[in-house]
Design an enzyme around this catalytic site. Sequence first.
Site, mmCIF file in Angstrom:
data_model
loop_
_atom_site.group_PDB
_atom_site.id
_atom_site.type_symbol
_atom_site.label_atom_id
_atom_site.label_comp_id
_atom_site.label_asym_id
_atom_site.label_seq_id
_atom_site.Cartn_x
_atom_site.Cartn_y
_atom_site.Cartn_z
ATOM 1 C CG HIS A 129 -20.664 24.172 -42.333
ATOM 2 N ND1 HIS A 129 -20.424 22.819 -42.218
ATOM 3 C CD2 HIS A 129 -20.687 24.679 -41.072
ATOM 4 C CE1 HIS A 129 -20.295 22.521 -40.928
ATOM 5 N NE2 HIS A 129 -20.453 23.636 -40.211
ATOM 6 C CG LEU A 184 -34.724 -2.287 -50.550
ATOM 7 C CD1 LEU A 184 -34.488 -3.533 -49.714
ATOM 8 C CD2 LEU A 184 -33.405 -1.815 -51.149
ATOM 9 N N GLY A 213 -49.941 7.475 -66.594
ATOM 10 C CA GLY A 213 -49.356 6.143 -66.740
ATOM 11 C C GLY A 213 -48.975 5.497 -65.425
ATOM 12 C CG HIS A 264 -35.351 10.143 -63.655
ATOM 13 N ND1 HIS A 264 -35.941 9.442 -62.635
ATOM 14 C CD2 HIS A 264 -34.085 9.671 -63.729
ATOM 15 C CE1 HIS A 264 -35.075 8.604 -62.103
ATOM 16 N NE2 HIS A 264 -33.941 8.714 -62.761
ATOM 17 C CG MET A 308 -38.018 -0.478 -67.456
ATOM 18 S SD MET A 308 -39.016 -1.911 -67.097
ATOM 19 C CE MET A 308 -39.334 -2.553 -68.726
HETATM 20 C C1 LIG Z 1 -44.262 0.628 -57.775
HETATM 21 C C2 LIG Z 1 -43.386 1.437 -58.698
HETATM 22 C C3 LIG Z 1 -42.651 2.486 -58.203
HETATM 23 C C4 LIG Z 1 -41.848 3.225 -59.058
HETATM 24 N N1 LIG Z 1 -41.124 4.247 -58.522
HETATM 25 C C5 LIG Z 1 -40.323 4.967 -59.333
HETATM 26 C C6 LIG Z 1 -39.585 6.056 -58.806
HETATM 27 O O1 LIG Z 1 -39.642 6.372 -57.616
HETATM 28 N N2 LIG Z 1 -38.805 6.759 -59.647
HETATM 29 C C7 LIG Z 1 -38.715 6.437 -60.978
HETATM 30 O O2 LIG Z 1 -37.978 7.105 -61.699
HETATM 31 N N3 LIG Z 1 -39.412 5.420 -61.498
HETATM 32 C C8 LIG Z 1 -40.215 4.676 -60.712
HETATM 33 N N4 LIG Z 1 -40.939 3.662 -61.240
HETATM 34 C C9 LIG Z 1 -40.822 3.398 -62.684
HETATM 35 C C10 LIG Z 1 -41.685 4.391 -63.468
HETATM 36 O O3 LIG Z 1 -43.010 4.302 -63.026
HETATM 37 C C11 LIG Z 1 -41.615 4.090 -64.952
HETATM 38 O O4 LIG Z 1 -40.263 4.032 -65.355
HETATM 39 C C12 LIG Z 1 -42.330 5.155 -65.752
HETATM 40 O O5 LIG Z 1 -43.683 5.197 -65.397
HETATM 41 C C13 LIG Z 1 -42.206 4.880 -67.255
HETATM 42 O O6 LIG Z 1 -42.872 5.880 -67.954
HETATM 43 P P1 LIG Z 1 -43.422 5.635 -69.431
HETATM 44 O O7 LIG Z 1 -43.999 6.942 -69.867
HETATM 45 O O8 LIG Z 1 -42.395 4.986 -70.245
HETATM 46 O O9 LIG Z 1 -44.583 4.562 -69.268
HETATM 47 P P2 LIG Z 1 -45.912 4.566 -68.393
HETATM 48 O O10 LIG Z 1 -45.817 5.478 -67.247
HETATM 49 O O11 LIG Z 1 -46.235 3.150 -68.105
HETATM 50 O O12 LIG Z 1 -47.010 5.171 -69.377
HETATM 51 C C14 LIG Z 1 -47.434 4.501 -70.511
HETATM 52 C C15 LIG Z 1 -48.825 4.983 -70.859
HETATM 53 O O13 LIG Z 1 -49.182 4.481 -72.133
HETATM 54 C C16 LIG Z 1 -50.560 4.077 -72.119
HETATM 55 N N5 LIG Z 1 -50.718 3.116 -73.208
HETATM 56 C C17 LIG Z 1 -50.173 1.888 -73.332
HETATM 57 N N6 LIG Z 1 -50.468 1.359 -74.544
HETATM 58 C C18 LIG Z 1 -51.221 2.285 -75.186
HETATM 59 C C19 LIG Z 1 -51.796 2.344 -76.481
HETATM 60 N N7 LIG Z 1 -51.623 1.379 -77.382
HETATM 61 N N8 LIG Z 1 -52.524 3.445 -76.807
HETATM 62 C C20 LIG Z 1 -52.679 4.476 -75.935
HETATM 63 N N9 LIG Z 1 -52.132 4.466 -74.697
HETATM 64 C C21 LIG Z 1 -51.390 3.392 -74.337
HETATM 65 C C22 LIG Z 1 -50.742 3.515 -70.727
HETATM 66 O O14 LIG Z 1 -52.101 3.533 -70.361
HETATM 67 C C23 LIG Z 1 -49.907 4.488 -69.909
HETATM 68 O O15 LIG Z 1 -50.678 5.579 -69.489
HETATM 69 C C24 LIG Z 1 -41.782 2.913 -60.432
HETATM 70 C C25 LIG Z 1 -42.548 1.866 -60.943
HETATM 71 C C26 LIG Z 1 -43.343 1.142 -60.094
HETATM 72 C C27 LIG Z 1 -44.173 0.026 -60.654
HETATM 73 N N1 LIG Z 2 -37.353 4.164 -56.884
HETATM 74 C C1 LIG Z 2 -37.368 3.768 -58.150
HETATM 75 O O1 LIG Z 2 -36.765 4.384 -59.016
HETATM 76 C C2 LIG Z 2 -38.184 2.588 -58.529
HETATM 77 C C3 LIG Z 2 -39.078 2.021 -57.635
HETATM 78 C C4 LIG Z 2 -39.803 0.922 -58.029
HETATM 79 C C5 LIG Z 2 -39.653 0.422 -59.306
HETATM 80 N N2 LIG Z 2 -38.785 0.996 -60.160
HETATM 81 C C6 LIG Z 2 -38.572 0.451 -61.500
HETATM 82 O O2 LIG Z 2 -39.512 -0.573 -61.737
HETATM 83 C C7 LIG Z 2 -38.873 -1.674 -62.337
HETATM 84 C C8 LIG Z 2 -39.358 -2.952 -61.732
HETATM 85 O O3 LIG Z 2 -38.964 -3.066 -60.352
HETATM 86 P P1 LIG Z 2 -38.740 -4.466 -59.689
HETATM 87 O O4 LIG Z 2 -38.293 -4.273 -58.292
HETATM 88 O O5 LIG Z 2 -39.937 -5.319 -59.953
HETATM 89 O O6 LIG Z 2 -37.590 -5.091 -60.604
HETATM 90 P P2 LIG Z 2 -36.004 -5.225 -60.376
HETATM 91 O O7 LIG Z 2 -35.457 -5.651 -61.672
HETATM 92 O O8 LIG Z 2 -35.452 -4.023 -59.704
HETATM 93 O O9 LIG Z 2 -35.867 -6.423 -59.323
HETATM 94 C C9 LIG Z 2 -36.412 -7.682 -59.569
HETATM 95 C C10 LIG Z 2 -35.755 -8.672 -58.627
HETATM 96 O O10 LIG Z 2 -36.505 -9.892 -58.703
HETATM 97 C C11 LIG Z 2 -35.609 -11.000 -58.768
HETATM 98 N N3 LIG Z 2 -36.359 -12.090 -59.413
HETATM 99 C C12 LIG Z 2 -36.805 -12.138 -60.687
HETATM 100 N N4 LIG Z 2 -37.509 -13.285 -60.895
HETATM 101 C C13 LIG Z 2 -37.536 -13.957 -59.717
HETATM 102 C C14 LIG Z 2 -38.137 -15.174 -59.279
HETATM 103 N N5 LIG Z 2 -38.844 -15.944 -60.095
HETATM 104 N N6 LIG Z 2 -37.981 -15.562 -57.996
HETATM 105 C C15 LIG Z 2 -37.253 -14.773 -57.146
HETATM 106 N N7 LIG Z 2 -36.668 -13.611 -57.507
HETATM 107 C C16 LIG Z 2 -36.811 -13.195 -58.770
HETATM 108 C C17 LIG Z 2 -34.426 -10.440 -59.565
HETATM 109 O O11 LIG Z 2 -33.255 -11.181 -59.331
HETATM 110 C C18 LIG Z 2 -34.332 -9.007 -59.042
HETATM 111 O O12 LIG Z 2 -33.513 -8.921 -57.887
HETATM 112 C C19 LIG Z 2 -37.383 -1.496 -62.154
HETATM 113 O O13 LIG Z 2 -36.804 -1.528 -63.429
HETATM 114 C C20 LIG Z 2 -37.192 -0.176 -61.524
HETATM 115 O O14 LIG Z 2 -36.340 0.636 -62.301
HETATM 116 C C21 LIG Z 2 -38.042 2.064 -59.793
#
Ligand SMILES: Cc1cc2nc3c(=O)[nH]c(=O)nc-3n(C[C@H](O)[C@H](O)[C@H](O)COP(=O)(O)OP(=O)(O)OC[C@H]3O[C@@H](n4cnc5c(N)ncnc54)[C@H](O)[C@@H]3O)c2cc1C
Ligand SMILES: NC(=O)c1ccc[n+]([C@@H]2O[C@H](COP(=O)([O-])OP(=O)(O)OC[C@H]3O[C@@H](n4cnc5c(N)ncnc54)[C@H](O)[C@@H]3O)[C@@H](O)[C@H]2O)c1
Length: 555
Positions: free
Chosen positions: A525, A275, A125, A398, A395
Amino acid sequence: MQSSLTLSLSQPATALTIPKSNYTVNHSLPFHPSKPINLRFCGLRREAFGGFSSLSRSQSLQSKFRSKKISNAISASLSDNGSAPKSFDYDLIIIGAGVGGHGAALHAVEKGLKTAIIEGDVVGGTCVNRGCVPSKALLAVSGRMRELQSEHHMKALGLQVAAAGYDRQGVADHANNLATKIRNNLTNSMKALGVDILTGFGTILGPHKVGYRRSRDSPFNIVTAKDIIIATGSVPFVPKGIEVDGKTVITSDHALKLESVPDWIAIVGSGYIGLEFSDVYTALGSEVTFIEALDQLMPGFDPEIGKLAQRVLINPRKIDYHTGVFATKITPAKNGKPVTIELIDANTKEPKETLEVDAALIATGRAPFTDSLGLDIGDLIPHLYCIGDANGKMMLAHAASAQGISVVEQITGRDHVLNHLSIPAACFTHPEISMVGLTEPQAREKAEKEGFEVSVAKTSFKANTKALAENEGEGLAKLIYRPDNGEILGVHILGLHAADLIHEASNAIALGTSIQDIKFAVHAHPTLSEVLDELFKSAKVKAHAPGSVSEPVAV
Ligand SMILES: Cc1cc2nc3c(=O)[nH]c(=O)nc-3n(C[C@H](O)[C@H](O)[C@H](O)COP(=O)(O)OP(=O)(O)OC[C@H]3O[C@@H](n4cnc5c(N)ncnc54)[C@H](O)[C@@H]3O)c2cc1C
Ligand SMILES: NC(=O)c1ccc[n+]([C@@H]2O[C@H](COP(=O)([O-])OP(=O)(O)OC[C@H]3O[C@@H](n4cnc5c(N)ncnc54)[C@H](O)[C@@H]3O)[C@@H](O)[C@H]2O)c1
C-alpha cells in the site's frame, strides 16, 4: 514421394471476410505443439515486406512459378536418397527471426539444442521493427503530450506548464531509434548464446530440409534439422478495393514512420491498431474518423469495457465514427484531391456515403505470411511446427514467444500445453486496457453449454489511493468467475497501468489459482495493484468450494 510429408492442416483456412478479434474467436483452445497447427494460406501477397520477397500484385503470377520451382526442388531433394537425412546439421531450425522465433531460439539453446534461425529481412520481425516497439514509443509520446496539454489535470496537481508542442521528426526518431536498439539487443542475445543466424528467405524443401537464399536468382543453401519451426509472422490485411499508396492511404507499417501528421485521418478498423493510433494521432493534433464494420467500436473487448473505453478514449477526443459500415473503395489523394472513402452498409450492402479526408489508416487485421514457404495445403511434413502470427491463433508478441517455448518443450520430451486463456493482452492507450481469459458474453455462453453459474465482481480506480494521487481515478477492473469453485474465467481492466496490472490475474489463471487462495495474497500500500486485491476480495465464492473459507453467501 510427396505423400510422405506430414504437416497436417487441421483447421479450415479462414475466409477473408472481417477478421474477427483473436480474443473473441480464436483463443479458447489450448495450444498443443504436437497437435497439427493451422497454417493458413490466404492467398495474400505481402506488399510491405521489406526483404527481397516483396511481392506486388502483378508479381503474384511469378510466385506461382516460384512455387512450382520449389515443388521441383522438394522432389529433387527427396529423390537424393528418397528418405529423410540420417544426421542433421542442427537439432532445430527456425524460419523467421521475429519475437516468436527469438523466444524459441533462446529456449532451445537453454535446452541444449544446436539451433539456427533463418531471417529474410531484419531480425526482430513485426514487433520490433513495425509493431509493438515503435508503436509503444509513439504512445509514450502521446501519453506525455496528453498530460501536458490537459490544463485541468495539471492544475489539479498544482503544476503550471507552458503550451506543449512537439517536433514530428524528433518523435519519429524516438520510435526508429528504439526499434534499432531492441533489434540489436535481440540479435546480440542470439549470437551470444550461439544461435546461428542465417540470412536469406527460407523454404521448406522436405522433411528436415530447409533451403534459404538471399535472392530469387541465387541457389538454395540447404540445411537440415531434426525439427523445424515456421515463425514467419503476418502482414497487414488490406481489404479488396482499398488502394494503399503508403503516403495518404497507409497501413501501420507506414504510420509507424510518422512521416506526416494529417489534420484529418480516417482509421478503418477499431481494433488494437486503430485504437492505439487514434490515441497517438489525437494527442498530436489530428482529428480522427473511425470506420468500423461491426455495430460497435472496439468489438473485440468485453462489452462493458468497450462502453467505458468509448466514454473515456473516444467521446472526449476529436474522434467521430461510423459503425456498421464497410469501406469498399478507398482512393489515395491525387492532384490536389483528397482521399475518398466509399462506405456501404455492412448489413444491407447499400451505398451509404463517401467521405473525403486527408489520410486513411487501414487497420483491418493482419494475415499470416506463410506463402513462399513452398508448402501447399495438404502437404504433410513430420517434425514441422508453426508458431506465432503465422498460425493466426493469437496475434500477440508474447503469445508467439510462448508458443515457441512450448514447441521446444515438446521436442525435448515434455508434453507441454500452453493455455491461451491465460495469455494476457493489452491496448496501450491512455489510460490502458488489458484483459485475460473470457469476456462476459463468452463466459455466459460457456456456462450455458457446460452448466455452471457465472458471477461478476467489479472495482473502481476511484477508490484507489495511488490512482488518486496521480489524479488518474478513471478506471474499472472486472472479474468474471465461477461462484461454485472460485475459478477465474476472465479479468478486464481499463485504467492507469492496466497493462502491468493484468499479470496477477493471468498468472493466477495459468497456475490454476482460485479466488479463495489469491484473495489472501498481500499487496503493498498504496499501489495500483490494490485494485485487483479488492477485486478478488469482493468476489462471492460459495462456502463449500474447495479451499474456500469465505462466509456462506446466497447464490
Ligand atoms: C502496429 C502493431 C503494434 C503491435 N503491438 C503489439 C503489442 O503492443 N503487443 C503485442 O503483444 N503484440 C503487438 N503486435 C503484434 C506483434 O507484433 C506480433 O504478434 C508479433 O510480431 C508476432 O511475432 P512472430 O514472431 O510470429 O512474427 P513476426 O514478428 O512478424 O516475425 C516474422 C519474421 O519472419 C521473417 N520471415 C517471413 N517469411 C520468411 C521466410 N520465408 N524466410 C525467412 N524469414 C522469413 C520476417 O521477415 C519476420 O522477421 C503489434 C502489431 C502491430 C502491427
Ligand atoms: N497492443 C497490442 O497487443 C497490439 C497492438 C496492435 C496490434 N496488435 C495485434 O495486431 C493484430 C492486428 O490489429 P488490428 O487492429 O489491425 O486488427 P483487429 O482484429 O484488432 O481489429 C480489426 C478491426 O477492423 C474491423 N474491420 C475489418 N474489416 C473492415 C472493413 N472492411 N471496414 C471496416 N472495419 C473493418 C474489424 O471489425 C475489427 O474491429 C491484432 O491481432 C492484434 O492482436 C496488438
